[in-house]
Design a protein around this motif. Structure first.
Motif, mmCIF file in Angstrom:
data_model
loop_
_atom_site.group_PDB
_atom_site.id
_atom_site.type_symbol
_atom_site.label_atom_id
_atom_site.label_comp_id
_atom_site.label_asym_id
_atom_site.label_seq_id
_atom_site.Cartn_x
_atom_site.Cartn_y
_atom_site.Cartn_z
ATOM 1 N N ALA A 97 0.834 -1.210 0.000
ATOM 2 C CA ALA A 97 0.000 0.000 0.000
ATOM 3 C C ALA A 97 0.864 1.253 0.000
ATOM 4 C CB ALA A 97 -0.935 -0.007 1.210
ATOM 5 N N GLY A 100 2.125 1.980 -3.485
ATOM 6 C CA GLY A 100 1.140 2.281 -4.520
ATOM 7 C C GLY A 100 0.880 3.774 -4.595
ATOM 8 N N ILE A 108 -6.012 2.526 -2.974
ATOM 9 C CA ILE A 108 -4.692 2.457 -2.346
ATOM 10 C C ILE A 108 -4.706 3.237 -1.036
ATOM 11 C CG2 ILE A 108 -2.296 3.236 -2.522
ATOM 12 C CD1 ILE A 108 -2.686 0.748 -4.049
#
Length: 278
Positions: A97, A100, A108
């Motif tokens: 995460a 991203g 995200i």
């Protein structure tokens, strides 16, 4: 057989969580990529690979959080092909995460919030378990110390003699270092604070064993004079120390742990907070 957790009322990332037979939670790369709305698994693999690199750069073993696993799909006529997948821990998902783009993909941002919170909860739970284990080790040492004291005093030894017996036992355990020297090594400046408050768990366990050995032998055998009791306690501490050294553990060289009084206050505060939340 693994158990798969799927409940409609749960948050999105909980709905694709898996739990194996050992109770370990994990997520699958293909499912996670789809939930995060990547156009293809290949595109999501680029994010996974960046996350793996981030983990490796911290010195953590990548395979502890990312494990390539097979995923078989039918290609017709009873044949299957392995297209591959990745088993990912909660921490691995958190790093994914973070790697991203929240600006380009709103999911995200949701993943960052979810896995950050869940990772923090896990850290707190693990710390609580560690705190409890440490407090248990400290309590067991206290009880063994009381038993030793009782057994020695039952033999008619004066309290000053008991203190000397304990101090010489400490020296035998700590390679000649005195109780006061160990306090200084543990960074204890307040004379009222026992060295045991900051001793590592293995040292507390070793001292508990030596105490119990001495107390048991004083109760079971005719070890009555002050010199005999002194020799018995020193001998038991020496033998336990030998066992530690054989395993590469040098008691006096181990770094101190957090003060158990501080841990006790933290655990009490956490218990009080949980009680108020219930």
């Amino acid at each position: 057989m693994e158990k798969r957790v799927r409940r409609r009322s749960e948050p999105l990332f909980d709905s694709i969580k898996h739990v194996d037979d050992q109770g370990n939670e994990y997520w699958l790369g293909r499912e996670l990529g789809a939930v995060l709305e990547y156009s293809s698994y290949e595109a999501f693999l680029e994010v996974i690979n960046r996350a793996k690199l981030s983990v490796a750069n911290t010195g953590i073993a990548v395979e502890n959080h990312f494990r390539d696993i097979p995923k078989m799909v039918s290609i017709g006529y009873g044949n299957e092909r392995n297209i591959g997948d990745v088993r990912i821990t909660r921490y691995g998902c958190y790093i994914i995460a973070q790697n991203g783009s929240a600006a380009r993909k709103p999911k995200i941002a949701a993943a960052q919030a979810y896995f950050a919170l869940q990772t923090r909860k896990q850290e707190l739970a693990e710390r609580h378990d560690s705190d409890i284990k440490r407090l248990i080790a400290r309590h067991e040492f206290t009880e063994s110390d009381k038993r030793l004291s009782g057994a020695v005093l039952e033999k008619g030894v004066h309290p000053r003699g008991l203190a000397q017996i304990k101090q010489e036992g400490d020296k035998s355990m700590f390679g000649g270092k005195s109780t006061d020297e160990m306090k200084r090594a543990y960074g204890i400046v307040n004379k009222r604070i026992p060295w045991a408050n900051r001793a590592p768990n293995v040292v507390l366990a070793a001292k508990s064993l030596a105490n119990e050995m001495t107390a048991t032998n004083l109760e079971d055998y005719a070890i009555d004079s002050y010199p005999q009791i002194m020799d018995e306690n020193k001998g038991n501490n020496t033998e336990v120390r030998k066992a530690l050294l054989e395993r590469g553990i040098i008691p006096e060289e181990m770094p101190p742990e957090e003060d158990t009084d501080k841990i006790m206050r933290r655990v009490a505060a956490e218990d009080k907070r949980k009680a108020l939340e219930e």
